[in-house]
Design an enzyme around this catalytic site. Structure first.
Site, short mmCIF file in Angstrom:
data_model
loop_
_atom_site.label_atom_id
_atom_site.label_comp_id
_atom_site.label_asym_id
_atom_site.label_seq_id
_atom_site.Cartn_x
_atom_site.Cartn_y
_atom_site.Cartn_z
N LYS A 4 84.85 -60.54 32.59
CA LYS A 4 85.14 -59.08 32.06
C LYS A 4 86.53 -58.79 32.11
CE LYS A 4 82.44 -56.76 30.47
NZ LYS A 4 81.80 -56.54 28.70
N THR A 55 83.21 -52.99 32.99
CA THR A 55 82.47 -52.64 34.10
C THR A 55 83.62 -52.19 35.45
OG1 THR A 55 81.24 -53.80 36.01
CG2 THR A 55 82.51 -55.32 34.51
N ASP A 56 83.33 -51.67 36.50
CA ASP A 56 83.88 -51.41 37.88
C ASP A 56 84.08 -52.63 38.42
OD1 ASP A 56 81.34 -51.45 38.23
OD2 ASP A 56 81.53 -49.63 39.88
N GLU A 57 83.22 -53.52 38.21
CA GLU A 57 83.17 -54.75 39.14
C GLU A 57 84.50 -55.47 38.80
OE1 GLU A 57 79.81 -57.38 39.35
OE2 GLU A 57 78.36 -55.50 38.69
N TYR A 69 81.33 -63.38 36.60
CA TYR A 69 81.02 -62.37 35.62
C TYR A 69 82.21 -61.31 35.42
CZ TYR A 69 79.29 -57.89 34.30
OH TYR A 69 79.30 -56.66 33.59
P1 NAD Z 1 72.35 -56.84 28.58
O1 NAD Z 1 72.50 -57.99 29.20
O2 NAD Z 1 71.44 -56.19 28.65
O3 NAD Z 1 73.09 -57.10 26.84
C1 NAD Z 1 73.72 -57.87 26.25
C2 NAD Z 1 73.20 -57.92 24.95
O4 NAD Z 1 74.29 -59.09 24.18
C3 NAD Z 1 71.92 -58.73 24.61
O5 NAD Z 1 71.20 -58.06 23.60
C4 NAD Z 1 72.42 -60.09 24.17
O6 NAD Z 1 71.58 -60.68 23.39
C5 NAD Z 1 73.80 -59.87 23.55
N1 NAD Z 1 74.63 -61.06 23.38
C6 NAD Z 1 74.78 -61.91 24.70
N2 NAD Z 1 75.62 -62.88 24.00
C7 NAD Z 1 75.86 -62.51 22.81
C8 NAD Z 1 76.71 -63.24 21.75
N3 NAD Z 1 77.46 -64.25 22.23
N4 NAD Z 1 76.58 -62.74 20.63
C9 NAD Z 1 76.04 -61.59 20.22
N5 NAD Z 1 75.24 -60.92 21.02
C10 NAD Z 1 75.18 -61.38 22.30
O7 NAD Z 1 73.66 -56.07 28.93
P2 NAD Z 1 73.90 -54.39 29.19
O8 NAD Z 1 73.55 -54.51 30.61
O9 NAD Z 1 73.36 -53.55 28.26
O10 NAD Z 1 75.52 -54.35 29.33
C11 NAD Z 1 76.18 -54.07 28.08
C12 NAD Z 1 77.77 -54.05 28.40
O11 NAD Z 1 77.86 -53.24 29.41
C13 NAD Z 1 78.29 -55.62 29.01
O12 NAD Z 1 79.38 -55.70 28.30
C14 NAD Z 1 78.36 -55.37 30.39
O13 NAD Z 1 79.39 -55.88 31.05
C15 NAD Z 1 78.69 -53.70 30.60
N6 NAD Z 1 78.37 -53.13 31.84
C16 NAD Z 1 76.99 -53.10 31.95
C17 NAD Z 1 76.61 -52.49 33.14
C18 NAD Z 1 75.09 -52.31 33.59
O14 NAD Z 1 74.66 -51.69 34.99
N7 NAD Z 1 74.18 -52.80 33.05
C19 NAD Z 1 77.60 -51.74 34.09
C20 NAD Z 1 78.93 -51.59 33.63
C21 NAD Z 1 79.26 -52.29 32.40
#
Ligand code: NAD
Length: 344
Positions: free
Chosen positions: A166, A137-139, A162
């Site tokens: 990351k 993430t950009d965070e 968080y």
């Molecule tokens: P999300 O919370 O919707 O999904 C996370 C998934 O990981 C879920 O299906 C959950 O069941 C699974 N999970 C959690 N803990 C686990 C574990 N211990 N073992 C196996 N599975 C596990 O998240 P998202 O929004 O789809 O984000 C996905 C990735 O992208 C993350 O790494 C997040 O940091 C990154 N990200 C998200 C955003 C955003 O806007 N949503 C932006 C930048 C980066």
């Protein structure tokens, strides 16, 4: 090619699996997901019977399971999404974030190293193209003032548990390239929106509250700025970096779509006003904007994120699609689902 996707039942992971199976139907995708509150197999209905898709319920921190999967499927690539991802939850319960985001990433990364390398800087012939793609993430870069952009050279300055977790996982991935010569790439992207996003996140919350005619909560004065990226654009960017990005490099993914939370909520309300005039009339209201309420700000709330994504644009040709159209389409889908009626 066999790929391990972690966290594929979540928001971005599920969109990515559907995107990949459509584009590369010969790739086999194994989705390892614990199905926490954030994971939902409904997100993958479209591919659940695809012959090259397999779901495994399990924890990325379970080394034995991860080793078993690597030896069974001989993965040539990992796309690592699994994480605890909601900032508000990290303020209430940081330990789950350290566990999954730091230890979980370490576990998958270390099993990839043991499987793919003979020793430091010596890749097994069979795995000579195997790659670990870390989704971040950009965070991790903290917050910006009114001006400027994050670039791949910005210093890390995470402000929430968080983003700190990351950031720690990004550092582990980086170290495996420099120490062991593992083929890794990292992408750090801005806030995503699109289908399958969990109700707790900002855009789904705004739409859900508006459709229920409940007050729409906006933190502080709504002046925080985010660069909103459509999830399918993110999936295309991951595809580009996974296949053609340079090993050991980081690529920032943005959308050139900066808005304050207030601008965003106003835009969503205007789209809803247009689509749901009758519902508004029934409630004797002029606009969904009447539902907006300001609530106490989140502690450590970063003011502005904005991304200079010229590296991925120039090196790999990444461009973004129209955010306005995507937002309007998404709102239409949610309305249809919520009211079970098709408008337009
Ligand atoms: P999300 O919370 O919707 O999904 C996370 C998934 O990981 C879920 O299906 C959950 O069941 C699974 N999970 C959690 N803990 C686990 C574990 N211990 N073992 C196996 N599975 C596990 O998240 P998202 O929004 O789809 O984000 C996905 C990735 O992208 C993350 O790494 C997040 O940091 C990154 N990200 C998200 C955003 C955003 O806007 N949503 C932006 C930048 C980066």
């Amino acid at each position: 090619m066999n790929l391990l996707v972690t966290g594929g039942a979540g928001f971005i992971g599920s969109n990515f699996i559907i995107y990949m199976l459509n584009k590369f139907p010969k790739y086999k995708i194994v989705n390892l997901d614990l199905l926490t509150y954030a994971g939902n197999l409904e997100n993958l209905k479209a591919v659940e019977k695809h012959p090259n898709y397999e779901f495994v319920k399990g924890n990325i921190c379970n080394r034995e399971l991860v080793e078993y999967l690597f030896s069974k499927y001989e993965f040539q690539g990992v796309i690592h999404f699994a994480a605890e991802s909601h900032v508000d939850n990290s303020i209430k319960n940081p330990s789950a974030f350290v566990e999954t985001n730091v230890l979980g990433t370490f576990t998958v990364l270390d099993v990839a190293r043991n499987t793919w390398l003979d020793k430091q800087n010596e890749v097994k012939e069979k795995y000579k193209n195997a790659r670990f793609h870390h989704i971040s993430t950009d965070e991790v870069y903290g917050t910006l003032g009114e001006g400027g952009y994050f670039t791949e050279d910005s210093p890390y300055a995470p402000n929430s548990p968080y983003s700190a977790s990351k950031a720690a996982s990004d550092m582990l991935v980086r170290s495996y390239y420099h120490t062991y010569g593992l083929n890794v790439v990292t992408t750090n992207c801005s806030n995503n929106f699109g289908p399958n996003q969990h109700d707790e996140k900002l855009i789904p919350t705004i739409i859900r509250k508006a459709l229920a005619f409940e007050s729409i909560p906006i933190y502080g004065e709504g002046l925080n700025v985010r660069d909103w990226l459509f999830v399918e654009d993110h999936c295309r960017a991951i595809d580009l970096v996974f296949h053609d990005g340079k090993s050991g490099e980081t690529y920032l993914i943005g959308a050139d779509n900066e808005r304050t939370n207030l601008d965003l909520v106003n835009e969503i309300c205007e789209i809803l006003d247009e689509k749901l005039q009758l519902k508004l009339k029934e409630k004797e209201m002029n606009s969904f904007k009447q539902l907006i309420t300001f609530v106490d700000d989140r502690p450590g709330h970063d003011f502005r994120y904005a991304i200079d994504f010229s590296k991925i644009n120039l090196e790999l040709g990444f461009t973004v699609s129209s955010s306005k159209e995507n937002l309007s389409k998404l709102i239409g889908q949610i309305i249809t689902r919520t009211y079970s009626l098709r408008l337009n």
